[in-house]
Design an enzyme around this catalytic site. Structure first.
Site, mmCIF file in Angstrom:
data_model
loop_
_atom_site.group_PDB
_atom_site.id
_atom_site.type_symbol
_atom_site.label_atom_id
_atom_site.label_comp_id
_atom_site.label_asym_id
_atom_site.label_seq_id
_atom_site.Cartn_x
_atom_site.Cartn_y
_atom_site.Cartn_z
ATOM 1 N N TYR A 75 -1.720 -0.366 9.148
ATOM 2 C CA TYR A 75 -2.737 -1.350 9.547
ATOM 3 C C TYR A 75 -2.774 -1.478 11.065
ATOM 4 C CZ TYR A 75 -3.252 -3.291 4.831
ATOM 5 O OH TYR A 75 -3.530 -3.489 3.508
ATOM 6 N N ASP A 120 -4.897 -0.946 -5.807
ATOM 7 C CA ASP A 120 -5.327 -1.359 -4.472
ATOM 8 C C ASP A 120 -6.738 -1.951 -4.530
ATOM 9 O OD1 ASP A 120 -5.956 -1.673 -1.846
ATOM 10 O OD2 ASP A 120 -5.437 0.365 -1.228
ATOM 11 N N ARG A 130 0.841 -1.203 0.000
ATOM 12 C CA ARG A 130 0.000 0.000 0.000
ATOM 13 C C ARG A 130 0.872 1.247 0.000
ATOM 14 N NH1 ARG A 130 -5.389 -1.588 3.439
ATOM 15 N NH2 ARG A 130 -6.678 -1.735 1.588
ATOM 16 N N SER A 175 -8.916 -1.976 -1.248
ATOM 17 C CA SER A 175 -9.671 -0.739 -0.983
ATOM 18 C C SER A 175 -10.891 -0.637 -1.882
ATOM 19 C CB SER A 175 -8.779 0.496 -1.182
ATOM 20 O OG SER A 175 -7.832 0.573 -0.154
ATOM 21 N N GLN A 214 -1.417 2.776 -5.508
ATOM 22 C CA GLN A 214 -2.809 3.064 -5.113
ATOM 23 C C GLN A 214 -3.821 2.653 -6.183
ATOM 24 O OE1 GLN A 214 -3.253 7.084 -3.707
ATOM 25 N NE2 GLN A 214 -2.598 6.523 -1.653
HETATM 26 P P1 NAD Z 1 -8.571 -3.545 7.399
HETATM 27 O O1 NAD Z 1 -9.637 -4.005 6.461
HETATM 28 O O2 NAD Z 1 -7.390 -4.411 7.633
HETATM 29 O O3 NAD Z 1 -9.276 -3.264 8.840
HETATM 30 C C1 NAD Z 1 -10.409 -2.441 8.974
HETATM 31 C C2 NAD Z 1 -10.276 -1.567 10.187
HETATM 32 O O4 NAD Z 1 -10.383 -2.356 11.380
HETATM 33 C C3 NAD Z 1 -8.963 -0.807 10.318
HETATM 34 O O5 NAD Z 1 -9.224 0.578 10.349
HETATM 35 C C4 NAD Z 1 -8.375 -1.324 11.622
HETATM 36 O O6 NAD Z 1 -7.659 -0.308 12.324
HETATM 37 C C5 NAD Z 1 -9.600 -1.749 12.380
HETATM 38 N N1 NAD Z 1 -9.364 -2.677 13.507
HETATM 39 C C6 NAD Z 1 -8.575 -3.786 13.508
HETATM 40 N N2 NAD Z 1 -8.628 -4.378 14.738
HETATM 41 C C7 NAD Z 1 -9.489 -3.638 15.500
HETATM 42 C C8 NAD Z 1 -9.968 -3.754 16.835
HETATM 43 N N3 NAD Z 1 -9.580 -4.734 17.654
HETATM 44 N N4 NAD Z 1 -10.832 -2.806 17.296
HETATM 45 C C9 NAD Z 1 -11.223 -1.796 16.474
HETATM 46 N N5 NAD Z 1 -10.809 -1.640 15.201
HETATM 47 C C10 NAD Z 1 -9.951 -2.557 14.719
HETATM 48 O O7 NAD Z 1 -8.029 -2.106 7.012
HETATM 49 P P2 NAD Z 1 -8.181 -1.228 5.689
HETATM 50 O O8 NAD Z 1 -9.517 -0.598 5.701
HETATM 51 O O9 NAD Z 1 -7.836 -2.029 4.513
HETATM 52 O O10 NAD Z 1 -7.066 -0.107 5.902
HETATM 53 C C11 NAD Z 1 -6.541 0.249 7.141
HETATM 54 C C12 NAD Z 1 -5.580 1.424 7.020
HETATM 55 O O11 NAD Z 1 -4.779 1.396 5.852
HETATM 56 C C13 NAD Z 1 -6.276 2.746 6.985
HETATM 57 O O12 NAD Z 1 -5.500 3.631 7.733
HETATM 58 C C14 NAD Z 1 -6.221 3.182 5.582
HETATM 59 O O13 NAD Z 1 -6.280 4.583 5.449
HETATM 60 C C15 NAD Z 1 -4.877 2.658 5.192
HETATM 61 N N6 NAD Z 1 -4.802 2.471 3.744
HETATM 62 C C16 NAD Z 1 -3.743 2.989 3.071
HETATM 63 C C17 NAD Z 1 -3.673 2.860 1.694
HETATM 64 C C18 NAD Z 1 -2.542 3.406 0.906
HETATM 65 O O14 NAD Z 1 -1.721 4.087 1.429
HETATM 66 N N7 NAD Z 1 -2.478 3.101 -0.377
HETATM 67 C C19 NAD Z 1 -4.659 2.178 1.022
HETATM 68 C C20 NAD Z 1 -5.730 1.657 1.756
HETATM 69 C C21 NAD Z 1 -5.776 1.803 3.121
#
Ligand code: NAD
Length: 379
Positions: free
Chosen positions: A229, A130, A122, A133, A127
């Site tokens: 993450y 991805d 990521r 996402s 992006q």
């Molecule tokens: P994910 O699907 O792995 O998890 C979903 C959410 O669950 C996350 O926000 C995580 O913090 C939360 N979570 C995990 N355990 C938990 C718990 N015990 N209690 C409460 N919440 C909990 O995550 P995702 O949606 O794929 O992405 C997570 C992060 O990655 C975000 O910060 C997002 O902005 C970032 N991201 C970055 C890029 C990039 O830079 N290209 C792309 C996509 C996402």
């Protein structure tokens, strides 16, 4: 070079790996594309659409498998298909290499190069590839729409001559990509929304969408890894979250859960006892069901009613939105293909961070450390 688009073997799959738009771009660059007849039908793409984009249509899956240089898929091909692939060919898609690495054994043995869309790093340059996402965006939206449809209540605040209807209360657990889309969708429908995430950074994003962020004091615990993450939490930290969630869930009409930790079982956030405290008629929509679920009572792949609470545990929610899910996924895969197809030839540059990061197997060997570890853990 031949790219083959096959019908997905998974019975509940409606998406297709590449749409006619993507095929047109490939054939325009001199790449041959062959499509298994009716592969795109459920995503709104007919055989004629693919022909118009420059592809040929084939009725022989076996021939496509044996002759293709690149096979983009949504889900990994079943073992019997993998065995027919050409040595040195490429399979790319949601291969679940950390969840079920053994399911890729036949392709590894054949010397197929495997790229996992889940493992695309990521980083900013990746992006546009991805796919996690993209699918999370579709899932977060659809979860709210299905929940709103099943809730025996209205979502928005309504002031009528017959009296005032209060807005529905929606609780979103996990404010990553899916959670933020769920919040935005629920807000657009007029619900009052609260959300919880272990990553403090998620708080600002939740508030910017007009929702309340549930703050839990975890005593300065580091909850985020270098990749952004969530880390796997200690039992004590998880319990603190669960207490705050149980309190908020008592008065919620809809709870959408999205929390995941890559490569691990989804964290347990709603114990059965907390479901029993919820209002009859309320809904839990567990988007983490494929990873085991965030709710203890969730039955992955089923919708059940427990103590008057309807609990959805869809196995493949994005397949309910095949047109846009396929469109986004196809763009992600096409952008990845641009990295490995140069002048109509397959060129795999393992020095490229995105290629190396997403490569699961090459020349008969598993080349990803996390996948090797996952295989060892299961043997
Ligand atoms: P994910 O699907 O792995 O998890 C979903 C959410 O669950 C996350 O926000 C995580 O913090 C939360 N979570 C995990 N355990 C938990 C718990 N015990 N209690 C409460 N919440 C909990 O995550 P995702 O949606 O794929 O992405 C997570 C992060 O990655 C975000 O910060 C997002 O902005 C970032 N991201 C970055 C890029 C990039 O830079 N290209 C792309 C996509 C996402």
């Amino acid at each position: 070079m031949l790219v083959a688009i096959l019908k997905e073997a998974r019975p509940d799959e409606t998406r297709v790996a590449l749409t006619p738009d993507a095929v047109k771009a490939l054939t325009g660059k001199g790449v041959s594309v062959a499509v298994e007849s009716s592969a795109g039908l459920q995503s709104g793409a007919s055989d004629q659409d693919y022909v118009a984009a420059g592809a040929s249509i084939s009725g022989s899956r076996a021939e496509l498998l044996a002759t293709a240089d690149v096979v983009p898929v949504v889900n990994a091909l079943p073992a019997e298909d993998q065995e027919k692939l050409k040595s040195g060919s490429v399979m790319i898609g949601f291969l679940r290499p950390l969840d079920d690495p053994a399911a890729l054994a036949a392709a590894v043995k054949r010397g197929v190069t495997l790229f996992s869309m889940e493992l695309v790093p990521r980083i900013t340059r990746a992006q546009s590839m991805d796919a996690l996402s993209s699918m999370a965006t579709v899932a977060g939206y659809k979860a709210v729409i299905v929940a709103a449809d099943h809730l025996p209540k209205l979502f928005p605040l309504l002031m009528t001559a017959a009296g005032t209807i209060p807005p529905a209360k929606v609780l979103v657990l996990g404010a990553g990509v899916a959670g933020l889309q769920a919040i935005a969708t629920a807000r657009r429908l007029g619900a009052v929304v609260e959300a919880y995430d272990v990553r403090a950074a998620a708080g600002e994003q939740v508030k910017s969408l007009g929702a309340k962020f549930i703050e839990v004091d975890l005593g300065g615990l580091q909850t985020e890894d270098k990749g952004g993450y969530a880390k796997e939490l200690s039992p004590e930290a998880l319990e603190l979250g669960r207490q705050a969630i149980a309190k908020a869930a008592k008065t919620a009409d809809v709870v959408i859960t999205t929390a995941q930790v890559p490569g691990r079982r989804a964290p347990l956030m709603i114990p059965t006892a907390a479901v029993e405290e919820m209002r009859p008629g309320s809904i839990i929509f567990d988007l983490a069901a494929p990873a085991g679920g965030n709710c203890e009572a969730t039955k992955p792949g089923e919708t059940i009613v427990y103590h008057g609470v309807t609990i959805f545990g869809p196995a493949n929610i994005v397949a309910q939105m095949p047109v846009h899910a396929s469109m986004l996924y196809s763009r992600n895969v096409s952008n990845f293909l641009q990295l490995i197809v140069k002048n109509g030839e397959l060129v795999i540059d393992q020095a490229d961070e995105i290629i190396a990061g997403s490569c699961v197997a090459h020349a008969g060997q598993v080349v990803n450390e996390r996948v090797t570890a996952a295989l060892k853990a299961r043997s």
